[in-house]
Design a protein around this motif. Structure first.
Motif, mmCIF file in Angstrom:
data_model
loop_
_atom_site.group_PDB
_atom_site.id
_atom_site.type_symbol
_atom_site.label_atom_id
_atom_site.label_comp_id
_atom_site.label_asym_id
_atom_site.label_seq_id
_atom_site.Cartn_x
_atom_site.Cartn_y
_atom_site.Cartn_z
ATOM 1 N N LEU A 1 3.689 18.077 6.442
ATOM 2 C CA LEU A 1 4.055 16.728 6.878
ATOM 3 C C LEU A 1 4.267 16.636 8.384
ATOM 4 O O LEU A 1 4.547 15.549 8.900
ATOM 5 C CB LEU A 1 5.319 16.268 6.144
ATOM 6 N N ASP A 2 4.129 17.767 9.076
ATOM 7 C CA ASP A 2 4.297 17.761 10.531
ATOM 8 C C ASP A 2 2.964 17.454 11.212
ATOM 9 O O ASP A 2 2.493 18.195 12.086
ATOM 10 C CB ASP A 2 4.867 19.093 11.017
ATOM 11 N N ILE A 3 2.362 16.350 10.793
ATOM 12 C CA ILE A 3 1.068 15.956 11.339
ATOM 13 C C ILE A 3 1.175 14.556 11.929
ATOM 14 O O ILE A 3 2.020 13.748 11.530
ATOM 15 C CB ILE A 3 -0.039 15.992 10.253
ATOM 16 N N GLU A 4 0.305 14.264 12.860
ATOM 17 C CA GLU A 4 0.336 12.977 13.558
ATOM 18 C C GLU A 4 0.083 11.823 12.599
ATOM 19 O O GLU A 4 0.599 10.718 12.781
ATOM 20 C CB GLU A 4 -0.703 12.968 14.687
ATOM 21 N N GLU A 5 -0.718 12.065 11.585
ATOM 22 C CA GLU A 5 -1.052 11.012 10.621
ATOM 23 C C GLU A 5 0.187 10.426 9.966
ATOM 24 O O GLU A 5 0.302 9.208 9.776
ATOM 25 C CB GLU A 5 -1.997 11.583 9.565
ATOM 26 N N VAL A 6 1.148 11.281 9.597
ATOM 27 C CA VAL A 6 2.385 10.801 8.975
ATOM 28 C C VAL A 6 3.161 9.912 9.942
ATOM 29 O O VAL A 6 3.646 8.829 9.578
ATOM 30 C CB VAL A 6 3.248 11.994 8.509
ATOM 31 N N LYS A 7 3.274 10.358 11.169
ATOM 32 C CA LYS A 7 3.989 9.566 12.177
ATOM 33 C C LYS A 7 3.317 8.214 12.393
ATOM 34 O O LYS A 7 3.988 7.192 12.540
ATOM 35 C CB LYS A 7 4.059 10.342 13.497
ATOM 36 N N GLN A 8 1.997 8.196 12.375
ATOM 37 C CA GLN A 8 1.272 6.948 12.576
ATOM 38 C C GLN A 8 1.500 5.983 11.420
ATOM 39 O O GLN A 8 1.648 4.774 11.630
ATOM 40 C CB GLN A 8 -0.229 7.232 12.751
ATOM 41 N N HIS A 9 1.508 6.496 10.204
ATOM 42 C CA HIS A 9 1.795 5.633 9.058
ATOM 43 C C HIS A 9 3.162 4.958 9.222
ATOM 44 O O HIS A 9 3.315 3.761 8.955
ATOM 45 C CB HIS A 9 1.775 6.450 7.762
ATOM 46 N N ILE A 10 4.153 5.720 9.637
ATOM 47 C CA ILE A 10 5.501 5.174 9.807
ATOM 48 C C ILE A 10 5.522 4.166 10.952
ATOM 49 O O ILE A 10 6.124 3.085 10.841
ATOM 50 C CB ILE A 10 6.515 6.308 10.039
ATOM 51 N N SER B 1 0.834 -1.203 0.000
ATOM 52 C CA SER B 1 0.000 0.000 0.000
ATOM 53 C C SER B 1 0.870 1.256 0.000
ATOM 54 O O SER B 1 1.983 1.261 0.552
ATOM 55 C CB SER B 1 -0.923 0.002 1.215
ATOM 56 N N VAL B 2 0.371 2.301 -0.625
ATOM 57 C CA VAL B 2 1.121 3.537 -0.805
ATOM 58 C C VAL B 2 0.267 4.722 -0.345
ATOM 59 O O VAL B 2 -0.930 4.790 -0.642
ATOM 60 C CB VAL B 2 1.532 3.741 -2.284
ATOM 61 N N VAL B 3 0.898 5.633 0.371
ATOM 62 C CA VAL B 3 0.265 6.896 0.752
ATOM 63 C C VAL B 3 1.124 8.029 0.213
ATOM 64 O O VAL B 3 2.344 8.033 0.415
ATOM 65 C CB VAL B 3 0.124 7.030 2.282
ATOM 66 N N ARG B 4 0.515 8.962 -0.487
ATOM 67 C CA ARG B 4 1.259 10.082 -1.054
ATOM 68 C C ARG B 4 0.701 11.402 -0.529
ATOM 69 O O ARG B 4 -0.518 11.572 -0.445
ATOM 70 C CB ARG B 4 1.196 10.069 -2.577
ATOM 71 N N TYR B 5 1.610 12.305 -0.210
ATOM 72 C CA TYR B 5 1.231 13.662 0.192
ATOM 73 C C TYR B 5 1.846 14.632 -0.819
ATOM 74 O O TYR B 5 3.043 14.539 -1.132
ATOM 75 C CB TYR B 5 1.768 13.988 1.584
ATOM 76 N N GLY B 6 1.058 15.540 -1.313
ATOM 77 C CA GLY B 6 1.540 16.566 -2.218
ATOM 78 C C GLY B 6 0.992 17.916 -1.808
ATOM 79 O O GLY B 6 -0.225 18.045 -1.566
#
Length: 317
Positions: free
Chosen positions: A219-228, A210-215
């Protein structure tokens, strides 16, 4: 000039000689495809002058230009011509061509169609920094980079390279940068003059892929940290270096989407353009960016040609 970067270390045993490089690559100049030739590749003068040198030096930085041309023959067009030939044989002889004969018909059809096919050209800038021992190719394709490296290795006695390697993998570093941010910071800051921009790709290592892309997204959001934390790792991350160059770092240590920002051109007039100015700007900025990126990734790894690491017996040459 230099929109994508694949970076190599040059073996310290190679005796850098611009005249020798010029002589070697002049033996394989680019010529356009012949009527029935699918692809042609070779070297062209980087200044674009018909009788110019094939290897130019600007401020001690060596610039080469590789060119390729391919004839574009759509698969459906070729298949239709093969079927037409096969149908003609069946009408005239009452039998269907076998597998081997079908391949021969395919070869014939290709020769028929190639002279009518459109051609597509692609160029690649090559930068050799003989002092820092970097070879930098302006491409995002490893297969195209391999083609150029093979030509240089075959043509230049003693020339050997190894892909740039770092102590910390880009993927591990990008994951750390994205999860170890101080919420009080105004910008997402990385050591050695880098800040994080608003583009990122995260990919799962499991079977789902699965892939998640941000454009254009913070990126300083909790969602990014949770994905990692849940196992998705960065494969691409947009960075800006020293407010001068923006770029996209990949997990394979390629640099893509290189853009020189306005601060690079401060104080320059419209008359300051041309080949020499373009080379000076690109190599001047990148020759400082690359060492900073290496340091941000923990320094060079165990490549046989790393800075200060002479090739030893048994190392790939």
């Amino acid at each position: 000039m230099f929109k994508h970067l694949i970076i190599y270390r040059i073996a310290p045993t190679w005796a850098a000689d611009l005249a020798a490089v010029e002589e070697a690559i002049a033996r394989t100049p680019f010529t356009p495809c012949g009527a029935t030739q699918e692809r042609s590749a070779g070297w062209v003068p980087p200044r674009g002058e018909e009788e110019g040198l094939f290897a130019e030096s600007v401020g001690g930085q060596w610039i080469l230009r590789f060119m390729s041309e391919s004839r574009i023959l759509p698969g459906k067009v070729l298949a239709r011509r093969v079927e037409e030939k096969a149908a003609a044989i069946e009408r005239n002889s009452g039998r269907k061509p076998g597998k081997k004969e079908k391949q021969e018909l395919r070869d014939e059809a290709k020769l028929d169609l190639l002279p009518m096919a459109f051609t597509k050209q692609g160029g690649m800038w090559i930068w050799i920094d003989p002092s820092a021992r970097f070879l930098v190719l302006d491409t995002g394709s490893q297969s195209r980079a391999d083609e150029v490296v093979t030509l240089l290795v075959d043509g230049l006695p003693g020339f050997a390279v190894a892909l740039l390697d770092t102590q910390t993998s880009p993927q591990a570093a990008m994951a750390h940068w994205l999860t170890d941010q101080d919420d009080a910071q105004e910008n997402l800051y990385v050591d050695h003059n880098f800040t994080i921009d608003q583009e990122c790709e995260l990919k799962s290592a499991d079977e789902s892929k699965s892939v998640v892309r941000y454009g254009r997204h913070p990126l300083d959001i909790e969602e990014v940290k949770q994905h990692i934390q849940h196992g998705k790792l960065p494969t691409k991350l947009a960075l800006t270096w020293d407010d001068r160059v923006s770029m996209l770092l990949t997990d394979g240590l390629q640099i893509k989407k290189v853009t020189f920002l306005e601060s690079v051109f401060d104080g320059r007039s419209d008359d300051d353009g041309g080949f020499d100015a373009d080379v000076a700007i690109a190599t001047g900025e990148l020759s400082r960016l690359i060492p900073d990126l290496i340091e941000a990734l923990g320094g060079e790894g165990r490549s046989p040609f790393g800075a200060g690491m002479p090739a030893t017996e048994g190392d790939p040459q």
